[in-house]
Design a protein around this motif. Structure first.
Motif, PDB file in Angstrom:
ATOM      1  N   PRO A  14     -11.274  -3.129   1.745  1.00  0.00           N
ATOM      2  CA  PRO A  14     -12.173  -3.898   0.866  1.00  0.00           C
ATOM      3  C   PRO A  14     -12.390  -3.238  -0.497  1.00  0.00           C
ATOM      4  O   PRO A  14     -12.710  -3.910  -1.472  1.00  0.00           O
ATOM      5  CB  PRO A  14     -13.480  -3.947   1.663  1.00  0.00           C
ATOM      6  N   GLU A  15     -12.202  -1.919  -0.577  1.00  0.00           N
ATOM      7  CA  GLU A  15     -12.340  -1.205  -1.846  1.00  0.00           C
ATOM      8  C   GLU A  15     -11.111  -1.367  -2.728  1.00  0.00           C
ATOM      9  O   GLU A  15     -11.118  -0.975  -3.886  1.00  0.00           O
ATOM     10  CB  GLU A  15     -12.593   0.290  -1.607  1.00  0.00           C
ATOM     11  N   GLY A  16     -10.013  -1.898  -2.174  1.00  0.00           N
ATOM     12  CA  GLY A  16      -8.813  -2.153  -2.957  1.00  0.00           C
ATOM     13  C   GLY A  16      -7.739  -1.092  -2.860  1.00  0.00           C
ATOM     14  O   GLY A  16      -6.746  -1.155  -3.575  1.00  0.00           O
ATOM     15  N   GLU A  17      -7.901  -0.113  -1.988  1.00  0.00           N
ATOM     16  CA  GLU A  17      -6.846   0.890  -1.826  1.00  0.00           C
ATOM     17  C   GLU A  17      -5.930   0.492  -0.678  1.00  0.00           C
ATOM     18  O   GLU A  17      -6.326  -0.226   0.229  1.00  0.00           O
ATOM     19  CB  GLU A  17      -7.432   2.287  -1.608  1.00  0.00           C
ATOM     20  N   VAL A  18      -4.690   0.959  -0.730  1.00  0.00           N
ATOM     21  CA  VAL A  18      -3.699   0.640   0.296  1.00  0.00           C
ATOM     22  C   VAL A  18      -3.444   1.895   1.107  1.00  0.00           C
ATOM     23  O   VAL A  18      -3.137   2.951   0.553  1.00  0.00           O
ATOM     24  CB  VAL A  18      -2.391   0.129  -0.341  1.00  0.00           C
ATOM     25  N   VAL A  19      -3.606   1.774   2.440  1.00  0.00           N
ATOM     26  CA  VAL A  19      -3.430   2.916   3.330  1.00  0.00           C
ATOM     27  C   VAL A  19      -2.621   2.501   4.554  1.00  0.00           C
ATOM     28  O   VAL A  19      -2.539   1.322   4.896  1.00  0.00           O
ATOM     29  CB  VAL A  19      -4.783   3.512   3.783  1.00  0.00           C
ATOM     30  N   ILE A  20      -2.027   3.497   5.202  1.00  0.00           N
ATOM     31  CA  ILE A  20      -1.328   3.270   6.463  1.00  0.00           C
ATOM     32  C   ILE A  20      -2.363   3.409   7.569  1.00  0.00           C
ATOM     33  O   ILE A  20      -3.069   4.413   7.646  1.00  0.00           O
ATOM     34  CB  ILE A  20      -0.192   4.290   6.650  1.00  0.00           C
TER      35      ILE A  20
ATOM     36  N   PHE B 227      11.574   0.068   6.720  1.00  0.00           N
ATOM     37  CA  PHE B 227      10.808   0.687   5.636  1.00  0.00           C
ATOM     38  C   PHE B 227      11.573   0.622   4.327  1.00  0.00           C
ATOM     39  O   PHE B 227      11.008   0.312   3.272  1.00  0.00           O
ATOM     40  CB  PHE B 227      10.471   2.144   5.964  1.00  0.00           C
ATOM     41  N   GLU B 228      12.871   0.919   4.384  1.00  0.00           N
ATOM     42  CA  GLU B 228      13.687   0.888   3.168  1.00  0.00           C
ATOM     43  C   GLU B 228      13.830  -0.526   2.634  1.00  0.00           C
ATOM     44  O   GLU B 228      13.793  -0.746   1.420  1.00  0.00           O
ATOM     45  CB  GLU B 228      15.048   1.507   3.448  1.00  0.00           C
ATOM     46  N   GLU B 229      13.987  -1.504   3.518  1.00  0.00           N
ATOM     47  CA  GLU B 229      14.074  -2.905   3.103  1.00  0.00           C
ATOM     48  C   GLU B 229      12.761  -3.362   2.473  1.00  0.00           C
ATOM     49  O   GLU B 229      12.745  -4.071   1.464  1.00  0.00           O
ATOM     50  CB  GLU B 229      14.420  -3.788   4.313  1.00  0.00           C
TER      51      GLU B 229
ATOM     52  N   LYS C 163      12.607  -1.913  -0.998  1.00  0.00           N
ATOM     53  CA  LYS C 163      13.540  -2.579  -1.904  1.00  0.00           C
ATOM     54  C   LYS C 163      12.991  -3.921  -2.383  1.00  0.00           C
ATOM     55  O   LYS C 163      13.077  -4.259  -3.558  1.00  0.00           O
ATOM     56  CB  LYS C 163      14.884  -2.772  -1.193  1.00  0.00           C
ATOM     57  N   LYS C 164      12.383  -4.672  -1.461  1.00  0.00           N
ATOM     58  CA  LYS C 164      11.866  -6.001  -1.792  1.00  0.00           C
ATOM     59  C   LYS C 164      10.393  -5.995  -2.194  1.00  0.00           C
ATOM     60  O   LYS C 164       9.845  -7.049  -2.533  1.00  0.00           O
ATOM     61  CB  LYS C 164      12.050  -6.935  -0.595  1.00  0.00           C
ATOM     62  N   ASP C 165       9.735  -4.822  -2.137  1.00  0.00           N
ATOM     63  CA  ASP C 165       8.303  -4.690  -2.441  1.00  0.00           C
ATOM     64  C   ASP C 165       7.485  -5.707  -1.637  1.00  0.00           C
ATOM     65  O   ASP C 165       6.656  -6.442  -2.167  1.00  0.00           O
ATOM     66  CB  ASP C 165       8.054  -4.837  -3.942  1.00  0.00           C
ATOM     67  N   VAL C 166       7.725  -5.733  -0.344  1.00  0.00           N
ATOM     68  CA  VAL C 166       7.137  -6.717   0.563  1.00  0.00           C
ATOM     69  C   VAL C 166       5.618  -6.585   0.659  1.00  0.00           C
ATOM     70  O   VAL C 166       4.908  -7.592   0.676  1.00  0.00           O
ATOM     71  CB  VAL C 166       7.773  -6.570   1.969  1.00  0.00           C
TER      72      VAL C 166
ATOM     73  N   VAL D  56       1.406  -2.343  -4.687  1.00  0.00           N
ATOM     74  CA  VAL D  56       1.515  -1.201  -3.782  1.00  0.00           C
ATOM     75  C   VAL D  56       2.438  -0.175  -4.416  1.00  0.00           C
ATOM     76  O   VAL D  56       3.566  -0.497  -4.798  1.00  0.00           O
ATOM     77  CB  VAL D  56       2.057  -1.640  -2.406  1.00  0.00           C
ATOM     78  N   SER D  57       1.962   1.058  -4.526  1.00  0.00           N
ATOM     79  CA  SER D  57       2.771   2.102  -5.156  1.00  0.00           C
ATOM     80  C   SER D  57       3.928   2.490  -4.246  1.00  0.00           C
ATOM     81  O   SER D  57       3.874   2.325  -3.022  1.00  0.00           O
ATOM     82  CB  SER D  57       1.911   3.331  -5.455  1.00  0.00           C
ATOM     83  N   SER D  58       4.957   3.023  -4.846  1.00  0.00           N
ATOM     84  CA  SER D  58       6.126   3.428  -4.070  1.00  0.00           C
ATOM     85  C   SER D  58       5.803   4.622  -3.172  1.00  0.00           C
ATOM     86  O   SER D  58       6.545   4.913  -2.239  1.00  0.00           O
ATOM     87  CB  SER D  58       7.288   3.763  -4.998  1.00  0.00           C
ATOM     88  N   GLU D  59       4.666   5.290  -3.427  1.00  0.00           N
ATOM     89  CA  GLU D  59       4.268   6.429  -2.595  1.00  0.00           C
ATOM     90  C   GLU D  59       4.000   6.004  -1.152  1.00  0.00           C
ATOM     91  O   GLU D  59       4.296   6.751  -0.219  1.00  0.00           O
ATOM     92  CB  GLU D  59       3.027   7.100  -3.180  1.00  0.00           C
ATOM     93  N   ILE D  60       3.460   4.809  -0.964  1.00  0.00           N
ATOM     94  CA  ILE D  60       3.191   4.304   0.391  1.00  0.00           C
ATOM     95  C   ILE D  60       4.515   4.125   1.130  1.00  0.00           C
ATOM     96  O   ILE D  60       4.656   4.542   2.279  1.00  0.00           O
ATOM     97  CB  ILE D  60       2.405   2.983   0.347  1.00  0.00           C
ATOM     98  N   TYR D  61       5.482   3.515   0.461  1.00  0.00           N
ATOM     99  CA  TYR D  61       6.798   3.320   1.077  1.00  0.00           C
ATOM    100  C   TYR D  61       7.456   4.668   1.381  1.00  0.00           C
ATOM    101  O   TYR D  61       8.010   4.865   2.457  1.00  0.00           O
ATOM    102  CB  TYR D  61       7.712   2.508   0.157  1.00  0.00           C
TER     103      TYR D  61
END
Length: 91
Positions: free
Chosen positions: A30-36, A56-58, A61-64, A73-78
């Motif tokens: 709800p705060e707007g951050e993306v976490v695993i 994960f790689e797909e 690549k597609k920024d799903v 979503v930053s690439s750091e999560i991926y």
């Protein structure tokens, strides 16, 4: 005896329905951050992905996740998903 119903979720990359415990949840809090979310219980909008390096790689690549979570979503999560998978941190 009655067997319990197994909750199914759809992988956002492969569109396959799989048991919830076989997938990894990515959450926009709800705060707007993306976490695993390893517990699968954090509050917020979630997207599920199969627990494989190829998925994960797909997804990267597609920024799903950006599309499904309606936030950039930053690439750091991926990268974290991929590196944790290769280290064996993700079961």
């Amino acid at each position: 005896m009655k067997s319990r119903k197994v909750p199914l979720r759809k992988c956002v990359v492969t569109n396959e329905m799989k048991p919830k415990k076989d997938l990894i949840r990515i959450v926009r809090t709800p705060e707007g951050e993306v976490v695993i979310d390893f517990t699968g219980k954090k509050s917020g909008r979630g997207a599920y992905v199969s627990n494989s390096k190829e998925c994960f790689e797909e997804a990267k690549k597609k920024d799903v996740f950006s599309r499904h979570l309606n936030i950039k979503v930053s690439s750091e999560i991926y990268d974290q998903l991929i590196s944790d998978r290769t280290k064996g941190d993700l079961s």
